[in-house]
Write a protein that holds these residues in place. Sequence first.
Motif, PDB file in Angstrom:
ATOM      1  N   GLU A 168      65.283   3.762  39.016  1.00 22.65           N
ATOM      2  CA  GLU A 168      64.770   4.486  40.169  1.00 22.65           C
ATOM      3  C   GLU A 168      63.805   3.600  40.944  1.00 22.65           C
ATOM      4  OE1 GLU A 168      62.942   8.018  38.765  1.00 22.65           O
ATOM      5  OE2 GLU A 168      64.811   8.933  38.060  1.00 22.65           O
ATOM      6  N   GLU A 169      63.490   4.031  42.162  1.00 17.76           N
ATOM      7  CA  GLU A 169      62.516   3.296  42.950  1.00 17.76           C
ATOM      8  C   GLU A 169      61.148   3.314  42.260  1.00 17.76           C
ATOM      9  OE1 GLU A 169      62.781   1.386  45.356  1.00 17.76           O
ATOM     10  OE2 GLU A 169      64.803   1.772  46.080  1.00 17.76           O
ATOM     11  N   PHE A 185      56.437   2.668  45.668  1.00 15.66           N
ATOM     12  CA  PHE A 185      57.273   2.805  46.852  1.00 15.66           C
ATOM     13  C   PHE A 185      57.492   4.270  47.205  1.00 15.66           C
ATOM     14  CE2 PHE A 185      61.480   3.311  48.809  1.00 15.66           C
ATOM     15  CZ  PHE A 185      61.298   2.524  49.948  1.00 15.66           C
ATOM     16  N   GLN A 186      57.703   5.103  46.197  1.00 13.58           N
ATOM     17  CA  GLN A 186      57.875   6.529  46.461  1.00 13.58           C
ATOM     18  C   GLN A 186      56.608   7.134  47.068  1.00 13.58           C
ATOM     19  OE1 GLN A 186      59.171   8.398  42.843  1.00 13.58           O
ATOM     20  NE2 GLN A 186      60.980   7.109  42.645  1.00 13.58           N
ATOM     21  N   GLY A 228      64.207   0.578  50.377  1.00 14.17           N
ATOM     22  CA  GLY A 228      63.921   0.638  48.952  1.00 14.17           C
ATOM     23  C   GLY A 228      64.084  -0.690  48.250  1.00 14.17           C
ATOM     24  N   ARG A 229      63.292  -0.879  47.193  1.00 18.98           N
ATOM     25  CA  ARG A 229      63.324  -2.138  46.436  1.00 18.98           C
ATOM     26  C   ARG A 229      64.667  -2.332  45.721  1.00 18.98           C
ATOM     27  NH1 ARG A 229      58.941  -2.766  49.357  1.00 18.98           N
ATOM     28  NH2 ARG A 229      57.025  -1.879  48.498  1.00 18.98           N
ATOM     29  N   THR A 230      65.151  -1.281  45.050  1.00 16.27           N
ATOM     30  CA  THR A 230      66.375  -1.426  44.272  1.00 16.27           C
ATOM     31  C   THR A 230      67.579  -1.714  45.163  1.00 16.27           C
ATOM     32  OG1 THR A 230      66.676   0.981  44.296  1.00 16.27           O
ATOM     33  CG2 THR A 230      65.541   0.034  42.400  1.00 16.27           C
ATOM     34  N   PHE A 282      58.764  -5.678  42.952  1.00 19.00           N
ATOM     35  CA  PHE A 282      59.348  -4.624  42.107  1.00 19.00           C
ATOM     36  C   PHE A 282      58.621  -4.545  40.767  1.00 19.00           C
ATOM     37  CE2 PHE A 282      62.694  -3.059  39.204  1.00 19.00           C
ATOM     38  CZ  PHE A 282      63.032  -1.881  39.856  1.00 19.00           C
TER      39      PHE A 282
END
Length: 269
Positions: A222-223, A227-228, A94-96, A151
């Motif tokens: 949130e992502e 990405f989701q 994930g990016r975060t 992001f």
Amino acid sequence: MADEGRDSGLTLDEITITDEATIRRAVGAAAIGNVTEWYDFGVYSYLVVTITKVFFTDLPPATSTVYAFAVFAVSFLVRPLGGLFFGPLGDRIGRTNVLSITVIMMAAGTTILGLLPGYATIGVAAPLLVLLVRLIQGFSTGGEYGGAMTFIAEYAPDRRRGFPGSWLEFGTLTGYALGAGLVTFLTWILTPEQLVSWGWRIPFVLALPLGAVGLYLRVRLEETPAFQAMLQSSEAEEGTPTGRALRLIFTRYWKQSWAGSARPSSACW
């Protein structure tokens, strides 16, 4: 909007729709990492004469200054390695998560540099530790910029990504100016002896609360929708998200990739 999607080769499911408030939070959370990164670069470059006296005292003045700047340059040399490592990692976890890791590494590295004992205390181990810290910082910033730009791009509207992405460069200028301004202020109010003794540590240690702010902003997001969606689609297709993304680049979007690399000014950003 549907006509634009057909003209660009996108389906309706691939069009990103996000609200302005979320975009602003995403841009702010991403830009704060660049502020932290270039704050460190500004502090180090403006304190290089003092750093030379603290960590490279057993060398001729000219040689010690060259060594201090060489350690500064090392951070740039390892940045591509950080990008190669954190880029695929962001596709998996994930990016975060990756951006949280990189901002922690940058802030911690800068703070540790401000706490290191000098050459007079631990000898040659002092400049070696400075080199190690700079390697860690350069490695983390290599993943920071690419991850932050991805992001923002994944949160931004499909037809308006240039302006949100430009705030990363604003963060760069802000961080460098903040570091340079703080060093200038300390140089003005402290004597040269105080600056060499303890004053030079203040700007580096202040990176810790700056990084804490960046971490707080990032963990609350949130992502990205892109990405989701990539995770959901990868569950139905063979291969990792990274591998699937590379396949898409060379199968579906190879014309756009070639046009973007051949004519940077015509990129979709």
